[in-house]
Design a protein around this motif. Sequence first.
Motif, PDB file in Angstrom:
ATOM      1  N   ILE A  44      22.128  23.949  85.099  1.00  0.00           N
ATOM      2  CA  ILE A  44      23.002  24.250  86.246  1.00  0.00           C
ATOM      3  C   ILE A  44      24.394  24.660  85.736  1.00  0.00           C
ATOM      4  O   ILE A  44      24.970  25.658  86.177  1.00  0.00           O
ATOM      5  CB  ILE A  44      23.111  23.019  87.191  1.00  0.00           C
ATOM      6  N   MET A  45      24.899  23.915  84.783  1.00  0.00           N
ATOM      7  CA  MET A  45      26.217  24.222  84.208  1.00  0.00           C
ATOM      8  C   MET A  45      26.188  25.607  83.551  1.00  0.00           C
ATOM      9  O   MET A  45      27.141  26.382  83.654  1.00  0.00           O
ATOM     10  CB  MET A  45      26.634  23.159  83.183  1.00  0.00           C
ATOM     11  N   ASP A  46      25.077  25.904  82.893  1.00  0.00           N
ATOM     12  CA  ASP A  46      24.923  27.196  82.227  1.00  0.00           C
ATOM     13  C   ASP A  46      24.941  28.327  83.246  1.00  0.00           C
ATOM     14  O   ASP A  46      25.605  29.349  83.059  1.00  0.00           O
ATOM     15  CB  ASP A  46      23.602  27.187  81.455  1.00  0.00           C
ATOM     16  N   TRP A  47      24.228  28.127  84.336  1.00  0.00           N
ATOM     17  CA  TRP A  47      24.179  29.187  85.355  1.00  0.00           C
ATOM     18  C   TRP A  47      25.580  29.430  85.918  1.00  0.00           C
ATOM     19  O   TRP A  47      26.012  30.564  86.066  1.00  0.00           O
ATOM     20  CB  TRP A  47      23.180  28.833  86.467  1.00  0.00           C
ATOM     21  N   LEU A  48      26.279  28.354  86.227  1.00  0.00           N
ATOM     22  CA  LEU A  48      27.634  28.489  86.785  1.00  0.00           C
ATOM     23  C   LEU A  48      28.566  29.188  85.794  1.00  0.00           C
ATOM     24  O   LEU A  48      29.357  30.053  86.165  1.00  0.00           O
ATOM     25  CB  LEU A  48      28.192  27.107  87.153  1.00  0.00           C
ATOM     26  N   ALA A  49      28.435  28.818  84.536  1.00  0.00           N
ATOM     27  CA  ALA A  49      29.338  29.374  83.518  1.00  0.00           C
ATOM     28  C   ALA A  49      29.059  30.850  83.265  1.00  0.00           C
ATOM     29  O   ALA A  49      29.992  31.634  83.056  1.00  0.00           O
ATOM     30  CB  ALA A  49      29.199  28.588  82.218  1.00  0.00           C
ATOM     31  N   THR A  50      27.783  31.237  83.320  1.00  0.00           N
ATOM     32  CA  THR A  50      27.454  32.613  82.939  1.00  0.00           C
ATOM     33  C   THR A  50      27.281  33.560  84.133  1.00  0.00           C
ATOM     34  O   THR A  50      27.547  34.740  84.021  1.00  0.00           O
ATOM     35  CB  THR A  50      26.163  32.653  82.091  1.00  0.00           C
ATOM     36  N   ARG A  51      26.828  33.046  85.268  1.00  0.00           N
ATOM     37  CA  ARG A  51      26.554  33.918  86.421  1.00  0.00           C
ATOM     38  C   ARG A  51      27.608  33.813  87.499  1.00  0.00           C
ATOM     39  O   ARG A  51      27.637  34.634  88.410  1.00  0.00           O
ATOM     40  CB  ARG A  51      25.204  33.566  87.061  1.00  0.00           C
ATOM     41  N   CYS A  52      28.422  32.780  87.462  1.00  0.00           N
ATOM     42  CA  CYS A  52      29.308  32.559  88.605  1.00  0.00           C
ATOM     43  C   CYS A  52      30.694  32.039  88.224  1.00  0.00           C
ATOM     44  O   CYS A  52      31.234  31.169  88.899  1.00  0.00           O
ATOM     45  CB  CYS A  52      28.632  31.597  89.581  1.00  0.00           C
ATOM     46  N   PRO A  53      31.286  32.597  87.146  1.00  0.00           N
ATOM     47  CA  PRO A  53      32.575  32.044  86.725  1.00  0.00           C
ATOM     48  C   PRO A  53      33.675  32.223  87.768  1.00  0.00           C
ATOM     49  O   PRO A  53      34.677  31.499  87.736  1.00  0.00           O
ATOM     50  CB  PRO A  53      32.893  32.818  85.438  1.00  0.00           C
ATOM     51  N   TYR A  58      31.941   7.668  85.254  1.00  0.00           N
ATOM     52  CA  TYR A  58      31.262   8.904  85.627  1.00  0.00           C
ATOM     53  C   TYR A  58      31.119   8.989  87.128  1.00  0.00           C
ATOM     54  O   TYR A  58      31.458   8.054  87.849  1.00  0.00           O
ATOM     55  CB  TYR A  58      29.912   9.030  84.906  1.00  0.00           C
ATOM     56  N   VAL A  59      30.651  10.138  87.598  1.00  0.00           N
ATOM     57  CA  VAL A  59      30.514  10.341  89.031  1.00  0.00           C
ATOM     58  C   VAL A  59      29.022  10.297  89.367  1.00  0.00           C
ATOM     59  O   VAL A  59      28.220  10.976  88.719  1.00  0.00           O
ATOM     60  CB  VAL A  59      31.131  11.687  89.468  1.00  0.00           C
ATOM     61  N   LEU A  60      28.662   9.491  90.337  1.00  0.00           N
ATOM     62  CA  LEU A  60      27.259   9.290  90.686  1.00  0.00           C
ATOM     63  C   LEU A  60      26.561  10.624  90.984  1.00  0.00           C
ATOM     64  O   LEU A  60      27.087  11.467  91.720  1.00  0.00           O
ATOM     65  CB  LEU A  60      27.163   8.350  91.896  1.00  0.00           C
ATOM     66  N   GLY A  61      25.365  10.759  90.394  1.00  0.00           N
ATOM     67  CA  GLY A  61      24.643  12.033  90.416  1.00  0.00           C
ATOM     68  C   GLY A  61      24.229  12.559  91.775  1.00  0.00           C
ATOM     69  O   GLY A  61      23.913  13.733  91.911  1.00  0.00           O
ATOM     70  N   MET A  62      24.240  11.732  92.808  1.00  0.00           N
ATOM     71  CA  MET A  62      23.809  12.204  94.140  1.00  0.00           C
ATOM     72  C   MET A  62      24.609  13.418  94.604  1.00  0.00           C
ATOM     73  O   MET A  62      24.089  14.280  95.300  1.00  0.00           O
ATOM     74  CB  MET A  62      23.953  11.075  95.157  1.00  0.00           C
ATOM     75  N   GLY A  63      25.870  13.503  94.213  1.00  0.00           N
ATOM     76  CA  GLY A  63      26.672  14.649  94.623  1.00  0.00           C
ATOM     77  C   GLY A  63      28.052  14.591  94.002  1.00  0.00           C
ATOM     78  O   GLY A  63      28.855  13.749  94.369  1.00  0.00           O
ATOM     79  N   TYR A  64      28.299  15.435  92.997  1.00  0.00           N
ATOM     80  CA  TYR A  64      29.653  15.482  92.446  1.00  0.00           C
ATOM     81  C   TYR A  64      30.207  16.900  92.536  1.00  0.00           C
ATOM     82  O   TYR A  64      29.507  17.882  92.377  1.00  0.00           O
ATOM     83  CB  TYR A  64      29.754  14.894  91.035  1.00  0.00           C
ATOM     84  N   VAL A  65      31.473  16.945  92.842  1.00  0.00           N
ATOM     85  CA  VAL A  65      32.169  18.208  93.090  1.00  0.00           C
ATOM     86  C   VAL A  65      33.130  18.460  91.936  1.00  0.00           C
ATOM     87  O   VAL A  65      33.807  17.525  91.501  1.00  0.00           O
ATOM     88  CB  VAL A  65      33.025  18.103  94.379  1.00  0.00           C
ATOM     89  N   PHE A  66      33.185  19.679  91.461  1.00  0.00           N
ATOM     90  CA  PHE A  66      34.079  19.945  90.338  1.00  0.00           C
ATOM     91  C   PHE A  66      34.677  21.342  90.395  1.00  0.00           C
ATOM     92  O   PHE A  66      34.113  22.257  90.999  1.00  0.00           O
ATOM     93  CB  PHE A  66      33.370  19.736  89.000  1.00  0.00           C
ATOM     94  N   SER A  67      35.853  21.475  89.773  1.00  0.00           N
ATOM     95  CA  SER A  67      36.453  22.796  89.645  1.00  0.00           C
ATOM     96  C   SER A  67      35.575  23.582  88.675  1.00  0.00           C
ATOM     97  O   SER A  67      35.035  23.024  87.719  1.00  0.00           O
ATOM     98  CB  SER A  67      37.889  22.679  89.142  1.00  0.00           C
ATOM     99  N   ASN A  68      35.439  24.865  88.939  1.00  0.00           N
ATOM    100  CA  ASN A  68      34.426  25.641  88.213  1.00  0.00           C
ATOM    101  C   ASN A  68      34.880  26.115  86.828  1.00  0.00           C
ATOM    102  O   ASN A  68      34.199  26.911  86.194  1.00  0.00           O
ATOM    103  CB  ASN A  68      33.981  26.814  89.094  1.00  0.00           C
ATOM    104  N   ASP A  69      36.010  25.593  86.352  1.00  0.00           N
ATOM    105  CA  ASP A  69      36.374  25.825  84.945  1.00  0.00           C
ATOM    106  C   ASP A  69      35.628  24.812  84.067  1.00  0.00           C
ATOM    107  O   ASP A  69      35.558  24.977  82.855  1.00  0.00           O
ATOM    108  CB  ASP A  69      37.891  25.640  84.737  1.00  0.00           C
ATOM    109  N   LEU A  70      35.062  23.786  84.707  1.00  0.00           N
ATOM    110  CA  LEU A  70      34.424  22.725  83.905  1.00  0.00           C
ATOM    111  C   LEU A  70      33.084  23.093  83.266  1.00  0.00           C
ATOM    112  O   LEU A  70      32.832  22.683  82.130  1.00  0.00           O
ATOM    113  CB  LEU A  70      34.282  21.436  84.718  1.00  0.00           C
ATOM    114  N   PRO A  71      32.205  23.844  83.951  1.00  0.00           N
ATOM    115  CA  PRO A  71      30.894  24.084  83.324  1.00  0.00           C
ATOM    116  C   PRO A  71      30.935  24.575  81.875  1.00  0.00           C
ATOM    117  O   PRO A  71      30.290  23.959  81.014  1.00  0.00           O
ATOM    118  CB  PRO A  71      30.225  25.074  84.282  1.00  0.00           C
ATOM    119  N   PRO A  72      31.715  25.630  81.542  1.00  0.00           N
ATOM    120  CA  PRO A  72      31.705  26.023  80.115  1.00  0.00           C
ATOM    121  C   PRO A  72      32.267  24.944  79.202  1.00  0.00           C
ATOM    122  O   PRO A  72      31.803  24.786  78.057  1.00  0.00           O
ATOM    123  CB  PRO A  72      32.581  27.282  80.072  1.00  0.00           C
ATOM    124  N   LYS A  73      33.232  24.177  79.707  1.00  0.00           N
ATOM    125  CA  LYS A  73      33.818  23.102  78.884  1.00  0.00           C
ATOM    126  C   LYS A  73      32.793  21.984  78.649  1.00  0.00           C
ATOM    127  O   LYS A  73      32.680  21.454  77.544  1.00  0.00           O
ATOM    128  CB  LYS A  73      35.063  22.526  79.561  1.00  0.00           C
TER     129      LYS A  73
END
Length: 360
Positions: free
Chosen positions: A194-203, A270-285
């Motif tokens: 999921i992080m990969d998709w966000l970083a490469t397809r949806c920066p 950490y943030v419980l896996g049911m639903g965590y929200v993040f700024s989209n600069d985080l996936p590549p990091k």
Amino acid sequence: MGHIKPGFVVLVTLIFLSIIAYIYDFSLMPVTLPLSWFNNANQTKLYNAVSEGLSGKINVWKFLTKQTIETSTTEKKPTVSIRTEDISIHQYLAHPRNYHFILDEPDKCKQDPFLVLMVPVAPHQLEARNAIRSTWGNESSVQGKAVLTLFLVGLTGGAEAQQQLEEESRQRRDLLQSNFVDSYFNLTIKTMVIMDWLATRCPQAAYAMKVDSDMYINLENLMSLLLSPNTPGQNYITGHLMWAQFVIRDKNSKWYVPEELYPEPKYPTYVLGMGYVFSNDLPPKILEASEAIKPFNIEDAYVGACLKRLGINPSGAPDPSQFRTYVNDPKSTDLSKLITAIAGSPEKVIEFWQNVKGHK
Ligand SMILES: *[C@@H]1O[C@H](CO)[C@@H](O)[C@H](O)[C@H]1NC(C)=O
Ligand SMILES: *[C@@H]1O[C@H](CO)[C@@H](O)[C@H](O)[C@H]1NC(C)=O
Ligand SMILES: *[C@@H]1O[C@H](CO)[C@@H](O)[C@H](O)[C@H]1NC(C)=O
């Protein structure tokens, strides 16, 4: 009469021990399945057994809050017992470079979404996807901001299931599929993909959310949070925070992690896996940090470990009660004030949604 008879003390001790044994046996010990079963298991069945038999979140949460487990105290439903040997066999590579997309939507983000909701789901869980598609997943614009919902699955059990999935993908254009074996144990891989998709397809998206397929999400309230001037646009992640959680070393537990994979006794916040929200600069990091962190099978805690390496602390939400796990009584709880709640089934996702929409 200040004298207590030794026999009485022994009796009280025995009763106490039996209570402990009773609680332990019926609420904390999953049914152990033989190693051979685990290795040869039909993955679809395995996933069914785990995801339907015992919802991971129910037990993690109840376990951590030490509440009694109504759903599993009386019935012994199958769950998977992962032993040390299994973990060694499955020293899997979580880094997405080891996998590739079979189904992709590389142009989805040309719509410049502000928020992307990424839902990990098992291939056979069509009902869960449809419930989301007809509720919060069907919102394309919230408070004037574009929102996109996509599902991520791993490999299906067979050719027929794959054909059905491809047909669904042609119709809906909201499916992503990567070529790792889809199982509960492999959720960390799913999250990293999921992080990969966000970083490469949806920066270009501003925020993203990883959200489980049995969740109720109130997008209005989520959007209000993200549009608040106090919400950071970078290095930001929020949700239901988990502090100082002990790593589970009980080999019979579904959340067992051997020291070999994660040596420290506690997880970082950490943030419980049911639903965590993040700024989209985080996936590549997060992906970069993950190169240096041995993967383990607890996806949310693993993201926590990556964040710790990055020196990023998860933020508590301005109103933490908005990131709810279980809603004890959905009828009397005001879902219109929440951001997340575990609905638990496709029917409940729809019911929660209609509850809120009906009151407008
Ligand atoms: C695995 O189990 C599912 C569900 O019971 C079934 O539909 C599928 O055909 C099975 N696949 C194999 C390879 O046995
Ligand atoms: C999504 O919402 C639109 C109206 O905004 C409706 O016409 C459509 O049927 C909905 N889609 C689903 C899958 O419920
Ligand atoms: C996890 O995925 C990897 C890669 O597809 C696979 O080799 C492994 O068997 C999977 N493990 C489980 C327990 O499903």
